[in-house]
Design an enzyme around this catalytic site. Structure first.
Site, PDB file in Angstrom:
ATOM      1  N   ASN A  72      -6.962  -4.747   1.463  1.00  0.00           N
ATOM      2  CA  ASN A  72      -7.705  -3.786   2.526  1.00  0.00           C
ATOM      3  C   ASN A  72      -8.858  -2.885   2.087  1.00  0.00           C
ATOM      4  O   ASN A  72      -8.447  -2.469   0.813  1.00  0.00           O
ATOM      5  CB  ASN A  72      -6.464  -3.010   3.087  1.00  0.00           C
ATOM      6  CG  ASN A  72      -5.624  -3.869   3.888  1.00  0.00           C
ATOM      7  OD1 ASN A  72      -5.987  -4.750   4.573  1.00  0.00           O
ATOM      8  ND2 ASN A  72      -4.393  -3.432   3.767  1.00  0.00           N
ATOM      9  N   HIS A  82      -9.149   2.319 -12.837  1.00  0.00           N
ATOM     10  CA  HIS A  82      -9.344   2.633 -11.575  1.00  0.00           C
ATOM     11  C   HIS A  82     -10.682   2.200 -11.086  1.00  0.00           C
ATOM     12  O   HIS A  82     -11.751   2.536 -11.438  1.00  0.00           O
ATOM     13  CB  HIS A  82      -9.312   4.103 -11.462  1.00  0.00           C
ATOM     14  CG  HIS A  82      -9.180   4.746 -10.020  1.00  0.00           C
ATOM     15  ND1 HIS A  82      -8.077   4.677  -9.061  1.00  0.00           N
ATOM     16  CD2 HIS A  82     -10.248   5.148  -9.334  1.00  0.00           C
ATOM     17  CE1 HIS A  82      -8.394   5.230  -7.821  1.00  0.00           C
ATOM     18  NE2 HIS A  82      -9.702   5.246  -8.053  1.00  0.00           N
ATOM     19  N   HIS A  92      -6.226  -3.266  -4.813  1.00  0.00           N
ATOM     20  CA  HIS A  92      -5.330  -3.976  -5.115  1.00  0.00           C
ATOM     21  C   HIS A  92      -5.166  -5.232  -4.342  1.00  0.00           C
ATOM     22  O   HIS A  92      -5.894  -5.205  -2.910  1.00  0.00           O
ATOM     23  CB  HIS A  92      -3.951  -3.160  -4.722  1.00  0.00           C
ATOM     24  CG  HIS A  92      -3.898  -2.618  -3.432  1.00  0.00           C
ATOM     25  ND1 HIS A  92      -4.598  -1.308  -3.368  1.00  0.00           N
ATOM     26  CD2 HIS A  92      -3.156  -2.894  -2.319  1.00  0.00           C
ATOM     27  CE1 HIS A  92      -4.519  -1.134  -2.040  1.00  0.00           C
ATOM     28  NE2 HIS A  92      -3.742  -1.914  -1.341  1.00  0.00           N
ATOM     29  N   HIS A  98      -6.782   2.623  -4.721  1.00  0.00           N
ATOM     30  CA  HIS A  98      -6.929   1.964  -6.067  1.00  0.00           C
ATOM     31  C   HIS A  98      -7.115   0.364  -5.584  1.00  0.00           C
ATOM     32  O   HIS A  98      -5.870  -0.162  -4.971  1.00  0.00           O
ATOM     33  CB  HIS A  98      -5.931   2.301  -6.920  1.00  0.00           C
ATOM     34  CG  HIS A  98      -5.964   1.659  -8.306  1.00  0.00           C
ATOM     35  ND1 HIS A  98      -5.770   2.441  -9.348  1.00  0.00           N
ATOM     36  CD2 HIS A  98      -5.929   0.426  -8.617  1.00  0.00           C
ATOM     37  CE1 HIS A  98      -5.645   1.822 -10.540  1.00  0.00           C
ATOM     38  NE2 HIS A  98      -5.724   0.303 -10.163  1.00  0.00           N
ATOM     39  N   THR A 122      -4.688   2.319   2.270  1.00  0.00           N
ATOM     40  CA  THR A 122      -3.663   3.684   2.246  1.00  0.00           C
ATOM     41  C   THR A 122      -3.917   4.077   0.766  1.00  0.00           C
ATOM     42  O   THR A 122      -3.767   5.151   0.542  1.00  0.00           O
ATOM     43  CB  THR A 122      -2.296   3.570   2.686  1.00  0.00           C
ATOM     44  OG1 THR A 122      -1.623   2.419   1.888  1.00  0.00           O
ATOM     45  CG2 THR A 122      -2.388   3.337   4.303  1.00  0.00           C
TER      46      THR A 122
HETATM   47  P1  5GP Z   1      -2.981  -0.784   1.577  1.00  0.00           P
HETATM   48  O1  5GP Z   1      -2.329  -0.374   2.981  1.00  0.00           O
HETATM   49  O2  5GP Z   1      -3.591   0.562   0.723  1.00  0.00           O
HETATM   50  O3  5GP Z   1      -3.451  -2.082   1.469  1.00  0.00           O
HETATM   51  O4  5GP Z   1      -1.561  -1.129   0.677  1.00  0.00           O
HETATM   52  C1  5GP Z   1      -0.572  -0.323  -0.110  1.00  0.00           C
HETATM   53  C2  5GP Z   1       0.571  -0.548  -0.278  1.00  0.00           C
HETATM   54  O5  5GP Z   1       1.143   0.021  -1.239  1.00  0.00           O
HETATM   55  C3  5GP Z   1       1.548  -0.780   0.790  1.00  0.00           C
HETATM   56  O6  5GP Z   1       1.900  -2.093   1.182  1.00  0.00           O
HETATM   57  C4  5GP Z   1       2.664   0.203   0.285  1.00  0.00           C
HETATM   58  O7  5GP Z   1       3.793  -0.198   0.640  1.00  0.00           O
HETATM   59  C5  5GP Z   1       2.380   0.237  -1.108  1.00  0.00           C
HETATM   60  N1  5GP Z   1       3.140   1.101  -2.064  1.00  0.00           N
HETATM   61  C6  5GP Z   1       2.694   2.525  -1.710  1.00  0.00           C
HETATM   62  N2  5GP Z   1       3.141   3.102  -2.568  1.00  0.00           N
HETATM   63  C7  5GP Z   1       3.744   2.459  -3.419  1.00  0.00           C
HETATM   64  C8  5GP Z   1       4.844   2.881  -4.651  1.00  0.00           C
HETATM   65  O8  5GP Z   1       4.931   3.858  -5.039  1.00  0.00           O
HETATM   66  N3  5GP Z   1       5.358   1.716  -5.227  1.00  0.00           N
HETATM   67  C9  5GP Z   1       5.093   0.472  -4.697  1.00  0.00           C
HETATM   68  N4  5GP Z   1       5.761  -0.578  -5.439  1.00  0.00           N
HETATM   69  N5  5GP Z   1       4.399  -0.047  -3.757  1.00  0.00           N
HETATM   70  C10 5GP Z   1       3.815   1.023  -3.007  1.00  0.00           C
HETATM   71 ZN    ZN Z   2      -6.068   4.513  -9.490  1.00  0.00          ZN
END
Ligand code: 5GP
Ligand code: ZN
Length: 112
Positions: free
Chosen positions: A85, A45, A98, A96, A93
């Site tokens: 992001n 994490h 990514h 963690h 959102t």
């Molecule tokens: P962020 O908005 O934080 O840059 O991107 C988070 C991403 O995680 C989003 O594109 C969202 O669709 C994806 N995401 C959220 N929950 C899950 C999940 O349980 N499984 C998968 N495969 N993607 C997820």
């Molecule tokens: Zn995490």
């Protein structure tokens, strides 16, 4: 810790895996924003780009070394966009670290 990507990394929540090794997991985004939309995460994490430091940056190096192979493995053949992001204004959102690999179509020229 209540972190959805930690749970995915531990296999407690299923994911459509593209690549996995002892340190990294790549899986398809549940809500794809492009024909191919893969997320690459460290299994440990790290909350976001702001939390990268000399203690944990080896994993970031490893992720970047693997990204071309992961993109190819996901079927991307003609280029891709890489996004991470960080924080509120970027609409992060999942707290963690990514990296979004987006490909499989011609991207819009803006953003960015
Ligand atoms: P962020 O908005 O934080 O840059 O991107 C988070 C991403 O995680 C989003 O594109 C969202 O669709 C994806 N995401 C959220 N929950 C899950 C999940 O349980 N499984 C998968 N495969 N993607 C997820
Ligand atoms: Zn995490």
């Amino acid at each position: 810790m209540d972190c959805i990507f930690c749970m995915i990394a531990e296999g407690k929540i299923p994911s459509k895996k593209v690549y996995e090794d002892s340190d990294i997991l790549a899986f398809h985004d549940i809500n794809p924003q492009a024909p191919v939309h893969v997320l690459v995460i460290p299994k440990t994490h790290i909350c976001c780009l702001d939390a990268i430091n000399s203690e944990n940056s080896d994993i970031v190096k490893k992720i970047f070394e693997k990204i071309p192979e992961i993109a190819k493995q996901a079927g991307i053949t003609n280029g891709y966009r890489l996004i991470s992001n960080c924080g509120e204004d970027a609409c992060q959102t999942v707290k963690h670290l990514h990296f979004h690999i987006l490909g499989g179509c011609k991207m819009q020229e803006r953003m960015i």
